[in-house]
Enzyme design. Structure first.
Site, PDB file in Angstrom:
ATOM      1  N   ASN A  23       1.008 -10.460  -5.555  1.00 49.87           N
ATOM      2  CA  ASN A  23      -0.425 -11.124  -4.982  1.00 49.87           C
ATOM      3  C   ASN A  23      -0.396 -12.420  -4.338  1.00 49.87           C
ATOM      4  OD1 ASN A  23      -0.927  -8.394  -6.383  1.00 49.87           O
ATOM      5  ND2 ASN A  23      -3.161  -8.720  -6.091  1.00 49.87           N
ATOM      6  N   ALA A  29       5.828 -11.526  10.626  1.00 45.38           N
ATOM      7  CA  ALA A  29       4.988 -10.912  11.348  1.00 45.38           C
ATOM      8  C   ALA A  29       4.869  -9.377  11.156  1.00 45.38           C
ATOM      9  CB  ALA A  29       5.578 -10.999  12.784  1.00 45.38           C
ATOM     10  N   TYR A  58       1.541   1.463   5.287  1.00 46.35           N
ATOM     11  CA  TYR A  58       2.135  -0.108   5.370  1.00 46.35           C
ATOM     12  C   TYR A  58       3.472  -0.223   4.332  1.00 46.35           C
ATOM     13  CZ  TYR A  58       2.057  -4.681   3.300  1.00 46.35           C
ATOM     14  OH  TYR A  58       2.910  -5.922   2.800  1.00 46.35           O
ATOM     15  N   LEU A 100      -8.720 -10.302  -3.139  1.00 43.87           N
ATOM     16  CA  LEU A 100      -9.517 -10.581  -4.263  1.00 43.87           C
ATOM     17  C   LEU A 100     -10.315 -11.842  -4.554  1.00 43.87           C
ATOM     18  CD1 LEU A 100     -11.409  -9.294  -6.774  1.00 43.87           C
ATOM     19  CD2 LEU A 100      -9.166  -9.858  -8.156  1.00 43.87           C
TER      20      LEU A 100
END
Length: 344
Positions: A185, A88, A156, A205
């Site tokens: 990613n 989370a 972040y 992306l």
């Protein structure tokens, strides 16, 4: 004859009840599927602010806030939880620059509540969903490994790095054992199209490219065409979400193994060790979808390094994990199939 009711942990059965915090989200939902396939009993804890109710793949679901420590503690006791996987978090780096306090409250302060609840419920094993963003903009040194300095460039990444520091300190002062999985990613979807990537708004992306292929978006922008790469566009390490899910299960098994030789806190990269440029991703998407994808050039985004690719050797050694599904064609094929399911 061995007895399984002895207090000696050598003979106690392993507790397979796992609290998956954020288990209705993108990576969380795939991990729930992987946990079930390997004999674990996942209990989902989610507030559904970004998770999806149709991505719940467990009979045990508790709706609640991560900041509610007492509710978390009671949930752990009710389901006899033996370990926690923590997904989370707010994840959009750009939003974190605009609303940093929101990210510090949601990602950092709420994790304090989780750790307090774990201590009260005597739960001592945690897999934490971290990120390669903790590395920030490193010099052009090649593959990124866990021994590099932590130097995130946005709130972040700062919150993820702060949680890692908190886990390290807590483990040093208690019997907590935690693994932070720094993945690169995340991409793709479940091969059976049961789950996939659905962010709102979408900023990643591959789904953006596929939205162009599906006619939902006019064009895809390539941010920067003058990087020191073979085609001028950025290079990134794309990891299939199914491989990431398998990595979380492997980390959990490592923590729960009776003979595990692992420190109180361990960061581990989950990546492929190979990068693809933005233009390579676009060309692969054209082949997979057999659709025209309009491309426009844009300016570099501030702070974007030319290459971010992992050194996954620690995951190979510590977890016996390798990215088995993460060819670019496989990632895009599964993501496209999942998108087509939603459009049908």
């Amino acid at each position: 004859m061995k007895r399984t009711d002895r207090l000696d942990n050598k003979y106690m059965p392993i507790n397979k009840n796992v609290l998956v915090v954020g288990g209705a989200g993108y990576i969380g939902s795939h991990t729930v599927l992987a946990l079930q396939e390997t004999g674990f009993n996942p209990i989902i804890y989610d507030n559904f602010s970004s998770g999806h109710r149709d991505a719940v793949f467990s009979d045990h679901v508790v709706e609640g806030e991560l900041s509610h420590s007492i509710h978390l503690r009671d949930t752990m006791r009710k389901y006899d939880v033996g370990s926690v996987i923590h997904f989370a978090a707010l994840i959009e780096a750009g939003q974190s620059v605009v609303e940093p306090l929101l990210f510090y409250r949601n990602n950092l302060a709420s994790t304090v509540s989780l750790l307090e609840a774990m201590q009260e419920a005597d739960v001592t094993r945690l897999v934490f969903s971290s990120t390669a963003a903790v590395y920030g903009n490193q010099p052009e040194i090649g593959l990124l490994h866990e021994g590099l300095p932590i130097q995130p460039t946005n709130p972040y990444g700062q919150t993820k790095a702060a949680v890692e520091a908190m886990l390290r300190d807590t483990a040093a002062a208690s019997n907590l054992k935690a693994i932070a999985l720094r993945y690169f990613n995340a991409s793709g979807a479940d091969a059976r199209a049961r789950a996939g990537e659905r962010h709102d708004p979408e900023t990643h992306l591959i789904p953006l490219i596929l939205q162009v292929a599906a006619g939902q978006r006019d064009q895809i922008t390539v941010f920067g065409n003058d990087y020191q790469t073979k085609d001028g566009s950025c290079i990134r390490d794309y990891v299939h979400v199914t491989d990431l899910a398998r990595g979380h299960v492997a980390a959990l098994e490592k923590l729960l193994a009776r003979d595990a030789k692992i420190g109180g806190f361990t960061p581990i990269n989950l990546g492929t060790g190979r990068g693809y440029s933005v233009r390579e991703v676009i060309e692969t998407a054209k082949r997979v979808t057999n659709r025209h994808i309009s491309v426009v050039d844009g300016q570099r985004r501030l702070g974007d390094p030319s290459m971010l690719v992992s050194d996954p050797s620690r995951a190979h050694i510590e977890l016996n994990w390798r990215a088995e599904h993460s060819s670019l064609e496989n990632i895009i094929t599964d993501a496209w199939n999942f998108m087509q399911r939603g459009l049908s």
